[in-house]
Design a protein around this motif. Structure first.
Motif, PDB file in Angstrom:
ATOM      1  N   GLU A 130      -5.397 -21.846   6.240  1.00  0.00           N
ATOM      2  CA  GLU A 130      -6.848 -21.724   6.077  1.00  0.00           C
ATOM      3  C   GLU A 130      -7.488 -21.205   7.367  1.00  0.00           C
ATOM      4  O   GLU A 130      -7.070 -21.555   8.465  1.00  0.00           O
ATOM      5  CB  GLU A 130      -7.461 -23.072   5.703  1.00  0.00           C
ATOM      6  CG  GLU A 130      -6.972 -23.644   4.384  1.00  0.00           C
ATOM      7  CD  GLU A 130      -7.420 -22.827   3.186  1.00  0.00           C
ATOM      8  OE1 GLU A 130      -8.343 -22.002   3.331  1.00  0.00           O
ATOM      9  OE2 GLU A 130      -6.844 -23.024   2.094  1.00  0.00           O
ATOM     10  N   TYR A 134     -10.956 -27.753   7.159  1.00  0.00           N
ATOM     11  CA  TYR A 134     -11.125 -28.664   6.033  1.00  0.00           C
ATOM     12  C   TYR A 134     -10.898 -30.081   6.543  1.00  0.00           C
ATOM     13  O   TYR A 134      -9.986 -30.320   7.350  1.00  0.00           O
ATOM     14  CB  TYR A 134     -10.112 -28.377   4.928  1.00  0.00           C
ATOM     15  CG  TYR A 134     -10.430 -27.180   4.068  1.00  0.00           C
ATOM     16  CD1 TYR A 134     -11.020 -27.339   2.804  1.00  0.00           C
ATOM     17  CD2 TYR A 134     -10.132 -25.895   4.490  1.00  0.00           C
ATOM     18  CE1 TYR A 134     -11.306 -26.240   2.014  1.00  0.00           C
ATOM     19  CE2 TYR A 134     -10.411 -24.792   3.702  1.00  0.00           C
ATOM     20  CZ  TYR A 134     -11.002 -24.974   2.457  1.00  0.00           C
ATOM     21  OH  TYR A 134     -11.287 -23.877   1.664  1.00  0.00           O
ATOM     22  N   ILE A 151     -12.027 -34.071  -0.298  1.00  0.00           N
ATOM     23  CA  ILE A 151     -12.390 -33.092   0.732  1.00  0.00           C
ATOM     24  C   ILE A 151     -13.808 -33.429   1.167  1.00  0.00           C
ATOM     25  O   ILE A 151     -14.749 -33.331   0.381  1.00  0.00           O
ATOM     26  CB  ILE A 151     -12.325 -31.648   0.193  1.00  0.00           C
ATOM     27  CG1 ILE A 151     -10.888 -31.259  -0.155  1.00  0.00           C
ATOM     28  CG2 ILE A 151     -12.901 -30.676   1.221  1.00  0.00           C
ATOM     29  CD1 ILE A 151      -9.986 -31.057   1.039  1.00  0.00           C
ATOM     30  N   LYS A 154     -15.965 -28.554   4.419  1.00  0.00           N
ATOM     31  CA  LYS A 154     -15.327 -27.278   4.710  1.00  0.00           C
ATOM     32  C   LYS A 154     -16.217 -26.593   5.716  1.00  0.00           C
ATOM     33  O   LYS A 154     -17.385 -26.310   5.429  1.00  0.00           O
ATOM     34  CB  LYS A 154     -15.196 -26.442   3.434  1.00  0.00           C
ATOM     35  CG  LYS A 154     -14.658 -25.033   3.668  1.00  0.00           C
ATOM     36  CD  LYS A 154     -14.623 -24.250   2.361  1.00  0.00           C
ATOM     37  CE  LYS A 154     -14.164 -22.827   2.585  1.00  0.00           C
ATOM     38  NZ  LYS A 154     -14.155 -22.031   1.322  1.00  0.00           N
ATOM     39  N   SER A 160     -15.959 -28.224  12.028  1.00  0.00           N
ATOM     40  CA  SER A 160     -16.518 -28.804  10.821  1.00  0.00           C
ATOM     41  C   SER A 160     -17.086 -30.170  11.184  1.00  0.00           C
ATOM     42  O   SER A 160     -16.533 -30.870  12.041  1.00  0.00           O
ATOM     43  CB  SER A 160     -15.434 -28.944   9.750  1.00  0.00           C
ATOM     44  OG  SER A 160     -15.993 -29.415   8.557  1.00  0.00           O
ATOM     45  N   HIS A 183      -7.293 -33.191   9.110  1.00  0.00           N
ATOM     46  CA  HIS A 183      -7.995 -31.906   9.109  1.00  0.00           C
ATOM     47  C   HIS A 183      -7.158 -30.861   9.838  1.00  0.00           C
ATOM     48  O   HIS A 183      -6.216 -31.179  10.563  1.00  0.00           O
ATOM     49  CB  HIS A 183      -9.412 -32.037   9.682  1.00  0.00           C
ATOM     50  CG  HIS A 183      -9.522 -31.960  11.166  1.00  0.00           C
ATOM     51  ND1 HIS A 183      -9.329 -33.044  12.006  1.00  0.00           N
ATOM     52  CD2 HIS A 183      -9.826 -30.920  11.987  1.00  0.00           C
ATOM     53  CE1 HIS A 183      -9.529 -32.680  13.259  1.00  0.00           C
ATOM     54  NE2 HIS A 183      -9.822 -31.391  13.285  1.00  0.00           N
TER      55      HIS A 183
END
Length: 240
Positions: A130, A134, A151, A154, A160, A183
């Motif tokens: 990714e 996340y 989750i 994002k 984040s 994460h």
């Protein structure tokens, strides 16, 4: 010697026939481009399926390393390649998803939520590709059985935001006896930032007050991880 010569001639004859080459010599004998050619099946005007596979690899290499780039490249970017329409693009992205699920299925066999290394291995393929962060909340009952995953956020490519309030809203909702945070770091290094350290400390403190301990906070990098528990940063607390 004649037999060897014949086999070599046959091998080179099949260079532009990846499907037949696969059937004769097995998948390990094919290049990445040839394997993609089998998935693509056909090329376009003046371009063979093998050459189209090479073009795909050239494009994905901008986002990763060869086939790994299939995880990051978007459907729209794939369809910018002449000869790659929606159907072919979806097939290529499906291959990336299948590879992730195969890796997870393999890792599931050794998964133990008391052992950070197995947790990191299980979630590695899900998050390492990714390009944004996340944050995953894993909820446990008193026997360390998973009762839910959420989750929480994002984020951007840099960071984040993790809200301790949101963590415990979910924990109370699911009547969790323990929680774990996981994460990813898109940059590839799992070393915790100052914000990671600060937020983890706040969640640990809140967990102690609510009797819902933070079992671990694991950061996923690129084929590596950081565990707050293993590093002794959650020492002194009682966990299931």
């Amino acid at each position: 010697m004649k037999t060897v010569k014949c086999e070599n001639n046959e091998y080179y004859r099949l260079q532009n026939l990846p499907y037949e080459k696969f059937m004769t010599y097995g998948g390990q004998a094919l290049t990445d481009a040839e394997l993609l050619a089998i998935i693509l099946r056909t090329g376009t005007r003046g371009v063979s399926a093998g050459q189209l596979g090479e073009q795909v690899l050239a494009q994905t290499s901008r986002n990763g390393n060869g086939l790994l780039g299939l995880h990051q490249i978007s459907l729209n970017d794939l369809m910018q390649i002449e000869g790659i329409g929606e159907v072919k693009a979806v097939k290529l992205k499906a291959i990336a998803e299948i590879s992730t699920r195969i890796a997870q299925a393999k890792a599931r066999k050794t998964l133990c939520y008391r052992k950070p290394c197995t947790i990191a291995e299980y979630y590695m393929e899900r998050f390492r590709h990714e390009n944004v962060e996340y944050i995953l909340l894993i909820l446990f009952d008193s026997g360390m059985h998973v009762i839910g995953e959420r989750i929480l956020s994002k984020g951007t490519i840099n960071a984040s935001l993790l809200s301790p309030r949101e963590v415990f809203i979910q924990a109370f909702k699911e009547q969790a006896a323990g929680i774990m945070i996981l994460h990813n770091h898109p940059g590839g290094s799992p070393v915790p930032s100052e914000n990671d350290l600060h937020v983890t400390s706040r969640i640990q403190e809140a967990g102690a007050l609510t009797d819902i301990p933070l079992i671990d906070h694991i950061i996923i990098g690129d084929n590596n991880y950081f565990s707050f528990k293993e590093s002794g940063l959650l020492s002194g607390q009682s966990v299931p």
